[in-house]
Design a protein around this motif. Structure first.
Motif, PDB file in Angstrom:
ATOM      1  N   SER A 114      82.202  32.822  48.465  1.00 43.82           N
ATOM      2  CA  SER A 114      82.617  33.717  47.390  1.00 43.82           C
ATOM      3  C   SER A 114      81.927  33.311  46.094  1.00 43.82           C
ATOM      4  O   SER A 114      81.732  32.120  45.833  1.00 43.82           O
ATOM      5  N   PHE A 115      81.605  34.317  45.293  1.00 42.31           N
ATOM      6  CA  PHE A 115      81.021  34.059  43.982  1.00 42.31           C
ATOM      7  C   PHE A 115      82.060  34.217  42.875  1.00 42.31           C
ATOM      8  O   PHE A 115      81.731  34.328  41.706  1.00 42.31           O
ATOM      9  N   TYR A 142      81.819  27.734  48.769  1.00 43.06           N
ATOM     10  CA  TYR A 142      81.964  28.103  50.169  1.00 43.06           C
ATOM     11  C   TYR A 142      82.801  27.071  50.896  1.00 43.06           C
ATOM     12  O   TYR A 142      82.906  25.919  50.481  1.00 43.06           O
ATOM     13  N   ARG A 180      70.658  38.418  41.025  1.00 45.58           N
ATOM     14  CA  ARG A 180      71.520  39.418  40.403  1.00 45.58           C
ATOM     15  C   ARG A 180      71.910  39.012  38.991  1.00 45.58           C
ATOM     16  O   ARG A 180      71.952  39.833  38.084  1.00 45.58           O
ATOM     17  N   PHE A 191      82.153  36.818  51.662  1.00 46.74           N
ATOM     18  CA  PHE A 191      81.313  36.914  52.853  1.00 46.74           C
ATOM     19  C   PHE A 191      81.850  35.936  53.893  1.00 46.74           C
ATOM     20  O   PHE A 191      82.205  34.803  53.558  1.00 46.74           O
ATOM     21  N   ALA A 251      70.383  35.732  46.360  1.00 48.84           N
ATOM     22  CA  ALA A 251      70.612  37.098  45.885  1.00 48.84           C
ATOM     23  C   ALA A 251      71.500  37.094  44.644  1.00 48.84           C
ATOM     24  O   ALA A 251      71.269  37.868  43.693  1.00 48.84           O
ATOM     25  N   GLU A 252      72.502  36.223  44.620  1.00 49.96           N
ATOM     26  CA  GLU A 252      73.393  36.143  43.456  1.00 49.96           C
ATOM     27  C   GLU A 252      72.663  35.587  42.241  1.00 49.96           C
ATOM     28  O   GLU A 252      72.853  36.054  41.113  1.00 49.96           O
ATOM     29  N   VAL A 304      70.873  32.691  51.687  1.00 50.40           N
ATOM     30  CA  VAL A 304      70.460  34.083  51.461  1.00 50.40           C
ATOM     31  C   VAL A 304      71.324  34.733  50.381  1.00 50.40           C
ATOM     32  O   VAL A 304      70.807  35.306  49.417  1.00 50.40           O
ATOM     33  N   TYR A 305      72.640  34.639  50.526  1.00 50.49           N
ATOM     34  CA  TYR A 305      73.542  35.267  49.555  1.00 50.49           C
ATOM     35  C   TYR A 305      73.468  34.588  48.189  1.00 50.49           C
ATOM     36  O   TYR A 305      73.576  35.238  47.159  1.00 50.49           O
ATOM     37  N   THR A 306      73.297  33.265  48.167  1.00 49.99           N
ATOM     38  CA  THR A 306      73.204  32.543  46.895  1.00 49.99           C
ATOM     39  C   THR A 306      71.938  32.935  46.138  1.00 49.99           C
ATOM     40  O   THR A 306      71.982  33.166  44.926  1.00 49.99           O
ATOM     41  N   GLU A 313      73.700  31.916  56.055  1.00 48.49           N
ATOM     42  CA  GLU A 313      73.721  32.964  55.034  1.00 48.49           C
ATOM     43  C   GLU A 313      74.081  32.459  53.648  1.00 48.49           C
ATOM     44  O   GLU A 313      73.923  33.193  52.677  1.00 48.49           O
ATOM     45  N   VAL A 314      74.559  31.214  53.514  1.00 53.07           N
ATOM     46  CA  VAL A 314      74.852  30.688  52.179  1.00 53.07           C
ATOM     47  C   VAL A 314      73.596  30.753  51.322  1.00 53.07           C
ATOM     48  O   VAL A 314      73.634  31.212  50.176  1.00 53.07           O
TER      49      VAL A 314
END
Length: 162
Positions: free
Chosen positions: A15-16, A86, A150, A2, A146-147, A142-144, A139-140
């Motif tokens: 990145s994850f 990140y 997940r 991202f 979500a991960e 938000v995406y984290t 967004e770190v």
């Protein structure tokens, strides 16, 4: 991967994957849960944020993560999971971790913070909420989250936040 801008307009790459930017990062950032609540710290200058900081000399990233959580919140890490990395601009690289906390130990000094803050839910408007640090406003987060969801690392943790 991202790519987006942070609160101050710096390019961020997230990145994850397994250490995509550096095997030896500069900093750590730890998303913490304690007794079904989010464990944050109240930084004296920046406001509410998840604990984190610089990796010290001769310290591994995981050792730094455990130390930062204890110093800033009194939290004793039970389980620590690497989530991703990140990179801000061309220099700063942070490892992201998720931590389950087994205990909170009161401390005489929480260094640059006012100590632990427990929240049942993160507000949906963190970006507009002046109580929160700039670190929580891109967004770190938000995406984290979500991960973490997940990977099923915590249950019932995401109501009210997207």
């Amino acid at each position: 991967m991202f790519v987006f801008e942070d609160y101050y307009g710096n390019q961020v790459r997230l990145s994850f994957a397994d250490h995509p930017f550096a095997k030896a990062p500069d900093h750590v950032w730890i998303v913490c849960r304690f007794q079904e609540k989010w464990l944050l710290t109240d930084h004296r200058e920046r406001g509410l944020e998840f604990p984190g900081g610089k990796i010290e000399a001769r310290e591994s990233p995981t050792q730094a993560a455990v130390r930062e959580v204890l110093e800033e919140t009194g939290g004793v890490v039970d389980e620590l999971t690497y989530i991703g990395q990140y990179k801000v601009g061309e220099a700063l690289v942070k490892n992201i971790y998720f931590a389950n906390i087994k205990a909170l130990k009161p401390r005489q000094n929480y260094l640059e913070t006012n100590g632990p803050v427990l929240l049942t839910e993160l507000p949906t408007n963190v970006r507009e909420d002046s109580r929160f640090s700039f670190i929580m406003k891109d967004e770190v987060l938000v995406y984290t989250l979500a991960e973490i969801k997940r990977r099923s690392l915590c249950s019932n943790a995401f109501s009210g936040f997207s």
